[in-house]
Scaffold this motif. Structure first.
Motif, mmCIF file in Angstrom:
data_model
loop_
_atom_site.group_PDB
_atom_site.id
_atom_site.type_symbol
_atom_site.label_atom_id
_atom_site.label_comp_id
_atom_site.label_asym_id
_atom_site.label_seq_id
_atom_site.Cartn_x
_atom_site.Cartn_y
_atom_site.Cartn_z
ATOM 1 N N MET A 114 0.891 -1.303 0.079
ATOM 2 C CA MET A 114 -0.003 0.041 0.005
ATOM 3 C C MET A 114 0.983 1.378 0.005
ATOM 4 S SD MET A 114 -3.053 1.025 2.803
ATOM 5 C CE MET A 114 -3.973 -0.285 2.727
ATOM 6 N N PHE A 115 1.928 1.132 0.683
ATOM 7 C CA PHE A 115 2.911 2.398 0.910
ATOM 8 C C PHE A 115 4.178 2.273 0.181
ATOM 9 C CE2 PHE A 115 0.029 2.459 4.689
ATOM 10 C CZ PHE A 115 -0.381 3.775 4.452
ATOM 11 N N GLY A 116 4.564 1.210 -0.160
ATOM 12 C CA GLY A 116 5.692 1.146 -0.963
ATOM 13 C C GLY A 116 6.859 1.102 -0.109
ATOM 14 N N ILE A 117 6.565 0.566 1.078
ATOM 15 C CA ILE A 117 7.694 0.607 2.004
ATOM 16 C C ILE A 117 8.487 -0.813 2.067
ATOM 17 C CG2 ILE A 117 7.038 2.437 3.475
ATOM 18 C CD1 ILE A 117 5.834 0.325 5.348
ATOM 19 N N LYS A 118 9.731 -0.845 2.780
ATOM 20 C CA LYS A 118 10.482 -2.150 2.830
ATOM 21 C C LYS A 118 9.897 -2.948 3.867
ATOM 22 C CE LYS A 118 14.972 -2.058 3.076
ATOM 23 N NZ LYS A 118 16.113 -1.339 3.478
ATOM 24 N N CYS A 119 9.781 -2.355 4.900
ATOM 25 C CA CYS A 119 9.658 -3.235 6.225
ATOM 26 C C CYS A 119 8.180 -2.892 6.819
ATOM 27 C CB CYS A 119 10.600 -2.910 7.057
ATOM 28 S SG CYS A 119 10.703 -3.686 8.377
ATOM 29 N N PRO A 120 7.537 -4.053 7.149
ATOM 30 C CA PRO A 120 5.999 -3.588 7.526
ATOM 31 C C PRO A 120 6.155 -3.117 9.373
ATOM 32 C CG PRO A 120 6.388 -5.877 7.519
ATOM 33 C CD PRO A 120 7.738 -5.394 6.924
ATOM 34 N N ILE A 121 6.854 -2.322 9.532
ATOM 35 C CA ILE A 121 6.971 -1.756 10.948
ATOM 36 C C ILE A 121 6.609 -0.146 11.080
ATOM 37 C CG2 ILE A 121 8.411 -1.358 12.895
ATOM 38 C CD1 ILE A 121 10.364 -3.658 11.976
ATOM 39 N N ILE A 122 5.706 0.211 11.799
ATOM 40 C CA ILE A 122 5.213 1.347 11.723
ATOM 41 C C ILE A 122 5.331 2.040 13.309
ATOM 42 C CG2 ILE A 122 2.665 2.679 11.315
ATOM 43 C CD1 ILE A 122 2.038 0.482 9.808
ATOM 44 N N CYS A 123 5.583 3.554 13.115
ATOM 45 C CA CYS A 123 5.625 3.717 14.695
ATOM 46 C C CYS A 123 4.280 4.507 15.141
ATOM 47 C CB CYS A 123 6.748 5.078 14.548
ATOM 48 S SG CYS A 123 6.855 5.927 16.084
ATOM 49 N N GLY A 124 3.951 4.084 16.173
ATOM 50 C CA GLY A 124 2.754 4.671 16.641
ATOM 51 C C GLY A 124 2.761 6.132 17.102
ATOM 52 N N ALA A 125 1.695 6.744 17.387
ATOM 53 C CA ALA A 125 1.578 8.286 17.818
ATOM 54 C C ALA A 125 2.703 8.385 19.164
ATOM 55 C CB ALA A 125 0.326 8.730 18.211
ATOM 56 N N MET A 126 3.329 9.476 19.503
ATOM 57 C CA MET A 126 3.829 9.526 20.896
ATOM 58 C C MET A 126 3.793 11.056 20.961
ATOM 59 S SD MET A 126 6.818 7.099 21.659
ATOM 60 C CE MET A 126 7.813 7.057 20.024
ATOM 61 N N MET A 127 2.860 11.523 21.938
ATOM 62 C CA MET A 127 2.886 13.066 22.225
ATOM 63 C C MET A 127 4.031 13.565 22.797
ATOM 64 S SD MET A 127 0.750 15.447 22.038
ATOM 65 C CE MET A 127 1.031 17.146 22.432
ATOM 66 N N TRP A 128 4.617 14.258 22.475
ATOM 67 C CA TRP A 128 5.847 15.077 22.963
ATOM 68 C C TRP A 128 7.065 14.323 22.179
ATOM 69 C CZ3 TRP A 128 4.098 19.161 24.053
ATOM 70 C CH2 TRP A 128 2.725 19.301 25.179
ATOM 71 N N LEU A 129 6.891 13.072 21.622
ATOM 72 C CA LEU A 129 8.209 12.395 21.091
ATOM 73 C C LEU A 129 8.247 12.250 19.550
ATOM 74 C CD1 LEU A 129 8.530 9.847 23.954
ATOM 75 C CD2 LEU A 129 9.594 12.210 23.705
ATOM 76 N N SER A 130 7.013 11.837 18.998
ATOM 77 C CA SER A 130 6.793 11.614 17.566
ATOM 78 C C SER A 130 6.753 12.687 16.734
ATOM 79 C CB SER A 130 5.720 10.619 17.360
ATOM 80 O OG SER A 130 5.823 9.540 17.715
ATOM 81 N N LYS A 131 7.986 13.278 16.709
ATOM 82 C CA LYS A 131 8.614 14.563 15.834
ATOM 83 C C LYS A 131 9.331 14.222 14.520
ATOM 84 C CE LYS A 131 7.804 17.525 19.814
ATOM 85 N NZ LYS A 131 8.498 18.502 20.856
ATOM 86 N N PRO A 132 9.648 15.319 13.744
ATOM 87 C CA PRO A 132 10.403 15.041 12.581
ATOM 88 C C PRO A 132 11.482 14.215 12.593
ATOM 89 C CG PRO A 132 9.637 17.517 12.421
ATOM 90 C CD PRO A 132 9.236 16.687 14.058
ATOM 91 N N PRO A 133 12.507 14.437 13.663
ATOM 92 C CA PRO A 133 13.956 13.568 13.551
ATOM 93 C C PRO A 133 13.727 12.040 13.839
ATOM 94 C CG PRO A 133 14.313 15.620 15.240
ATOM 95 C CD PRO A 133 12.624 15.558 14.863
ATOM 96 N N LEU A 134 12.745 11.773 14.658
ATOM 97 C CA LEU A 134 12.586 10.335 14.858
ATOM 98 C C LEU A 134 11.380 9.631 13.615
ATOM 99 C CD1 LEU A 134 12.220 7.878 16.579
ATOM 100 C CD2 LEU A 134 10.553 8.653 17.811
ATOM 101 N N CYS A 135 10.569 10.554 13.198
ATOM 102 C CA CYS A 135 9.524 10.114 12.095
ATOM 103 C C CYS A 135 10.532 9.996 10.975
ATOM 104 C CB CYS A 135 8.480 11.364 12.085
ATOM 105 S SG CYS A 135 7.564 11.056 10.510
#
Ligand SMILES: Cc1cc2nc3c(=O)[nH]c(=O)nc-3n(C[C@H](O)[C@H](O)[C@H](O)COP(=O)(O)O)c2cc1C
Length: 330
Positions: free
Chosen positions: A9-30
């Motif tokens: 569906m997304f054309g990605i290599k690995c089926p591992i998705i990061c969940g939302a994290m208030m205060w932490l899921s920001k551009p560098p980690l994303c």
């Protein structure tokens, strides 16, 4: 190496998705997760103006040319209003983000079917994070492209049905036509392989990503997650109708004591406020605020880069699946 409904569906290599994290899921980690072949997460609630939110999407795009998800959390909040929700939806459609992870109230109820249609028209894939088959069926009927099925093991706010990931995933898979992503209790290749075997098309994890080099959080927190065990999280907030799972700490004991004696939101709020949690992440004060991590912390053994983490998990999951196959006699 992996070919699932989600990687396709997304054309990605690995089926591992990061969940939302208030205060932490920001551009560098994303961006680091997406660059490593998975799917990063940008949590909209971190931004309160259109300029900041659009800026975060654009910053992520400067850091990666790969797809990432945006989380919209439709839950009671003192910081984020329905006007913010409208702004997030408008910006996601205009920026044509790859996908949205909705949690809490479904998009069709929180913002109307018009919002669902506008996002779909912009090519944005819609996923709802659910803890019950009935909620997943609603999402499917409303036109979502998939669900994140979150068991009681997860960090954040697991549904008070209290069903484990082990049971929830096969129940979701047998009940739905849209792809199911497993959430809760996943932090390594073994748990990933188990989830894929149960019929999930990908896994989502959040706590594991806190202990990565790219997560912008105080190092004390990363080291604490490596030290803590699977039995060191606890559910709280049941008495006010918003169950949460967090790391056991001094403040959680105080919160549970207040709940025990029938104290309400007014008494609890100062101990659970967003600003207090933000400060604890930034300063590494583990005992001072509810840190919303899942039972998966018992599986965290080291702090890695996102690339090392995803590569290791993919390899280990592939080995587990091959080993499981060898257990079956022809
Ligand atoms: C620190 C932290 C903050 C979270 N904040 C949110 C949030 O704002 N919105 C949301 O939908 N889920 C939130 N979650 C839940 C995660 O997106 C995910 O569903 C859950 O953590 C998965 O379980 P795991 O942490 O054991 O992998 C949060 C989780 C963590 C660990």
């Amino acid at each position: 190496m992996f070919k699932t409904a989600i990687t396709e569906m997304f054309g990605i290599k690995c089926p591992i998705i990061c969940g939302a994290m208030m205060w932490l899921s920001k551009p560098p980690l994303c961006a680091a997760i997406s660059n490593a072949g998975g799917m990063g997460n940008l949590t909209a609630g971190n931004y309160t103006t259109e300029e900041e939110f659009r800026g975060a999407i654009q910053e992520t795009r400067r850091r990666t040319d790969k797809p990432f998800m945006v989380n919209l959390t439709f839950m009671p909040s003192v910081r984020i209003s329905p006007e913010h929700h409208q702004m997030y939806i408008k910006v996601c459609a205009e920026e044509k983000v790859a996908g949205i992870e909705v949690s809490g109230t479904p998009l069709d109820k929180a913002a109307g079917m018009g919002a669902v249609e506008a996002l779909k028209k912009a090519g944005v894939k819609l996923f709802h994070k659910v803890g019950a088959v009935r909620h997943a069926l609603h999402a499917q009927k409303a036109g979502y492209d998939g669900v994140y099925a979150a068991g009681i093991e997860e960090g954040g706010h697991p549904l008070n049905d209290d069903v484990t990931t082990m049971v929830l995933i096969p129940r979701m898979v047998e009940s739905l036509k849209i792809p199911v992503v497993a959430v809760g209790g996943i932090a390594d290749g073994r748990t990933m392989a188990a989830a894929l075997t149960l019929g999930a098309q990908a896994v989502m994890m959040a706590s594991r990503f806190i202990a990565t080099q790219e997560c912008v959080v105080h190092d004390n927190i990363k080291q604490e997650l490596v030290k803590r065990q699977e039995y060191e999280t606890i559910l709280f907030g049941k008495s006010i109708g918003l169950q949460g799972r967090a790391l056991k700490s001094k403040v959680i004991e105080e919160i549970l004591a207040i709940e025990e004696k029938g104290g309400g939101v007014k008494e609890l709020f100062p101990l659970m406020s967003g600003e207090r949690i933000k400060e604890a992440w930034d300063k590494g004060h583990v005992q001072d605020a509810p840190l919303m991590v899942g039972q998966s912390i018992g599986l965290i053994k080291n702090v890695l880069s996102c690339k090392e983490l995803l590569d290791t998990m993919a390899k280990e999951a592939a080995e587990c699946l091959a080993k499981a196959k060898r257990m079956v006699q022809a």
